[in-house]
Motif scaffolding. Structure first.
Motif, short mmCIF file in Angstrom:
data_model
loop_
_atom_site.label_atom_id
_atom_site.label_comp_id
_atom_site.label_asym_id
_atom_site.label_seq_id
_atom_site.Cartn_x
_atom_site.Cartn_y
_atom_site.Cartn_z
N GLY A 81 -42.08 -10.66 -1.25
CA GLY A 81 -43.26 -11.52 -1.38
C GLY A 81 -44.32 -11.27 -0.33
O GLY A 81 -45.04 -12.19 0.07
N ILE A 82 -44.46 -10.03 0.12
CA ILE A 82 -45.44 -9.67 1.15
C ILE A 82 -46.64 -9.03 0.48
O ILE A 82 -46.49 -8.04 -0.24
N PRO A 83 -47.84 -9.54 0.70
CA PRO A 83 -49.04 -8.93 0.10
C PRO A 83 -49.24 -7.50 0.60
O PRO A 83 -49.17 -7.24 1.80
N VAL A 84 -49.48 -6.58 -0.32
CA VAL A 84 -49.66 -5.18 0.03
C VAL A 84 -50.98 -4.69 -0.53
O VAL A 84 -51.37 -5.03 -1.65
N CYS A 85 -51.71 -3.90 0.28
CA CYS A 85 -53.04 -3.43 -0.12
C CYS A 85 -52.99 -2.35 -1.19
O CYS A 85 -54.02 -2.04 -1.79
N ASN A 86 -51.85 -1.75 -1.41
CA ASN A 86 -51.73 -0.67 -2.36
C ASN A 86 -51.52 -1.19 -3.77
O ASN A 86 -51.27 -2.38 -3.99
N SER A 87 -51.59 -0.30 -4.74
CA SER A 87 -51.25 -0.65 -6.10
C SER A 87 -49.76 -0.98 -6.19
O SER A 87 -48.99 -0.67 -5.28
N ASN A 88 -49.36 -1.60 -7.31
CA ASN A 88 -47.96 -1.98 -7.44
C ASN A 88 -47.05 -0.75 -7.50
O ASN A 88 -47.53 0.38 -7.68
N ASP B 98 -59.22 1.54 -14.49
CA ASP B 98 -58.79 0.39 -15.29
C ASP B 98 -57.56 0.72 -16.14
O ASP B 98 -56.62 -0.09 -16.24
N LEU B 99 -57.54 1.90 -16.77
CA LEU B 99 -56.41 2.27 -17.64
C LEU B 99 -55.11 2.31 -16.85
O LEU B 99 -54.08 1.79 -17.32
N LEU B 100 -55.13 2.89 -15.66
CA LEU B 100 -53.92 3.00 -14.86
C LEU B 100 -53.60 1.72 -14.09
O LEU B 100 -52.57 1.63 -13.44
N GLU B 101 -54.51 0.74 -14.16
CA GLU B 101 -54.34 -0.55 -13.47
C GLU B 101 -54.20 -0.37 -11.96
O GLU B 101 -53.35 -0.97 -11.32
N VAL B 102 -55.06 0.47 -11.40
CA VAL B 102 -55.11 0.66 -9.95
C VAL B 102 -55.64 -0.63 -9.31
O VAL B 102 -56.52 -1.29 -9.85
N SER B 103 -55.10 -0.97 -8.15
CA SER B 103 -55.52 -2.17 -7.43
C SER B 103 -56.24 -1.80 -6.14
O SER B 103 -55.91 -0.80 -5.50
N GLY B 104 -57.21 -2.63 -5.74
CA GLY B 104 -57.88 -2.45 -4.46
C GLY B 104 -58.90 -1.35 -4.49
O GLY B 104 -60.03 -1.53 -4.95
N VAL B 105 -58.53 -0.18 -3.99
CA VAL B 105 -59.42 0.98 -4.00
C VAL B 105 -58.66 2.17 -4.57
O VAL B 105 -57.43 2.24 -4.54
N GLY B 106 -59.41 3.13 -5.09
CA GLY B 106 -58.83 4.36 -5.62
C GLY B 106 -59.89 5.44 -5.66
O GLY B 106 -61.05 5.22 -5.30
N ARG B 107 -59.48 6.61 -6.11
CA ARG B 107 -60.42 7.73 -6.21
C ARG B 107 -60.02 8.61 -7.39
O ARG B 107 -58.83 8.84 -7.61
N VAL B 108 -61.02 9.06 -8.13
CA VAL B 108 -60.78 9.94 -9.27
C VAL B 108 -61.52 11.25 -9.01
O VAL B 108 -62.71 11.25 -8.69
N VAL C 76 -61.44 -6.18 -0.10
CA VAL C 76 -61.09 -6.22 -1.52
C VAL C 76 -59.73 -6.89 -1.71
O VAL C 76 -59.53 -7.72 -2.61
N ASN C 77 -58.78 -6.53 -0.85
CA ASN C 77 -57.44 -7.08 -1.01
C ASN C 77 -57.35 -8.52 -0.54
O ASN C 77 -56.62 -9.32 -1.14
N ALA C 78 -58.11 -8.88 0.50
CA ALA C 78 -58.13 -10.29 0.91
C ALA C 78 -58.64 -11.17 -0.22
O ALA C 78 -58.13 -12.27 -0.46
N ARG C 79 -59.63 -10.69 -0.94
CA ARG C 79 -60.12 -11.44 -2.10
C ARG C 79 -59.05 -11.49 -3.19
O ARG C 79 -58.82 -12.53 -3.82
N ARG C 80 -58.36 -10.36 -3.40
CA ARG C 80 -57.31 -10.32 -4.43
C ARG C 80 -56.19 -11.30 -4.12
O ARG C 80 -55.59 -11.89 -5.04
#
Length: 361
Positions: free
Chosen positions: A123-130, A295-305, A353-357
């Motif tokens: 139950g620890i909030p993590v900045c990364n995607s799941n 969006d398709l991969l359901e990335v959370s927070g930040v990402g790069r393509v 971004v993650n604090a808001r999430r």
């Protein structure tokens, strides 16, 4: 190309974070180059190219401290997990604690999912995607297959298992220039000049050697001659691209048949530049497709393509990063710096971004 509206949104989010940063601790879980014993390695490709240097760690810590967060560093997964299990993590100051993980000890698939999975369990909030998304994004062939199935511009791809075996018997045409990459790695690990060629016994022998030393299959893709660009994306009412950043080698944007091999990435031997040489409509399409991938991969927070772009404007996704580098030598930092803002705002954006999430701001 910088999307100033997106940067303005990012700035406002960072300012909101600063107003409540006194309640937030950022726990960094990282592999640090100078602190590793290198017991688990590939014979011809150093895993350390994926890890932070002590200089980069200091930059990360300073960036979070500048916006008012308390920072704690854990070197490797074991030290963090022991801290949680023995209760030390729960005694860290400030009531809101988030984990920023870049650690990926060991070799093989799924290793970057360990800390997100452990945090989810406790139950620890993590900045990364799941954990699922983090692991999925590191399997290049699965990502390419998903993008293709949804009509997104993935690079034409095949999956070579070694010893003449191809996934589902699918083989590339003999007249197409190809590039092969380790299926589960990042930072160009295992990527050298002999990864490029046309289908032939000599090329397959080179790939069989790569598979033996890296202990994993390779994704074989059509080699796209031309430009390479990165599109940083953050979560803001859906996926929000920050801009389209061109990669340069020796100051040149048109890479032709050149690419970011292991040696170039290991020594940060590439640069970043504006993408004004690309037509405005093409830049818009790159940003739109990057957001769709996010969006398709359901990335959370930040990402790069990442894309390769041909001289006539065809573009193809070549990689997706769910935990992109945010240090000074990164496209995220370059965008902020080019807009006259501190490059440390790249890391500040991650925290905000993650604090808001998590509902903290």
């Amino acid at each position: 190309m910088i999307f100033y509206v997106a940067l303005a949104d990012a700035q406002r989010l960072i300012e909101r974070f600063q107003s409540t940063a006194g309640t937030i601790t950022v726990a960094i879980v990282a592999n640090i180059k100078e602190a590793l014993d290198y017991e688990e390695e590939y014979p011809e490709a150093a895993l350390a190219t994926e890890y932070f240097s002590e200089y980069e760690i200091r930059h990360i810590v300073n960036a979070f401290q500048e916006i008012g967060a308390y920072v704690k560093i854990y070197t490797g997964e074991d030290s963090f997990m022991r801290s949680v299990l023995d209760g030390e993590f729960g005694k860290l100051p400030r009531k809101n604690r988030m984990v920023y993980n870049s650690a990926q000890s060991g070799t093989g698939p799924g290793r970057k999912s360990l800390i997100p999975a452990f945090c989810q369990l406790h139950g620890i909030p993590v900045c990364n995607s799941n954990p699922y998304v983090t692991g999925l994004a590191r399997h290049k062939y699965h990502v390419a297959s998903l993008l293709t199935a949804h009509g997104l511009p993935a690079c034409p791809s095949w999956y070579y298992l070694g010893n003449g075996r191809w996934m589902l018997g699918r083989t590339p045409p003999e007249d197409v220039l190809l590039i092969a990459k380790a299926a589960y790695e990042s930072a160009s690990i295992g990527l050298t000049d002999d990864n490029v060629g046309r289908l032939s016994p000599v090329f397959l022998a080179a790939l069989d050697h790569k598979i033996r030393i890296l202990r994993q299959p390779v994704i074989v893709q059509r080699f796209i001659e031309g430009f390479e660009v990165e599109v940083p994306v953050f979560e803001h009412a859906g996926a929000q691209p920050l801009g389209v950043v061109s990669i340069t080698l020796d100051g040149q944007k048109d890479l032709g048949r050149r690419f970011l091999d292991f040696d170039v990435v290991n020594r940060d031997g590439y640069g970043f530049s504006a993408s004004d040489h690309l037509e405005a409509d093409l830049r818009t399409r790159l940003a739109r497709d990057a957001a769709s991938v996010f969006d398709l991969l359901e990335v959370s927070g930040v990402g790069r393509v990442d894309f390769r772009v041909t001289p006539d404007g065809a573009h193809y996704v070549t990689d997706v990063a769910t935990s992109p580098h945010l240090v000074q030598h990164s496209s995220f930092a370059w965008l902020f710096r080019s807009a006259g803002l501190p490059d440390s705002h790249a890391l500040a954006l991650l925290a905000a971004v993650n604090a808001r999430r998590f509902g903290w701001i």
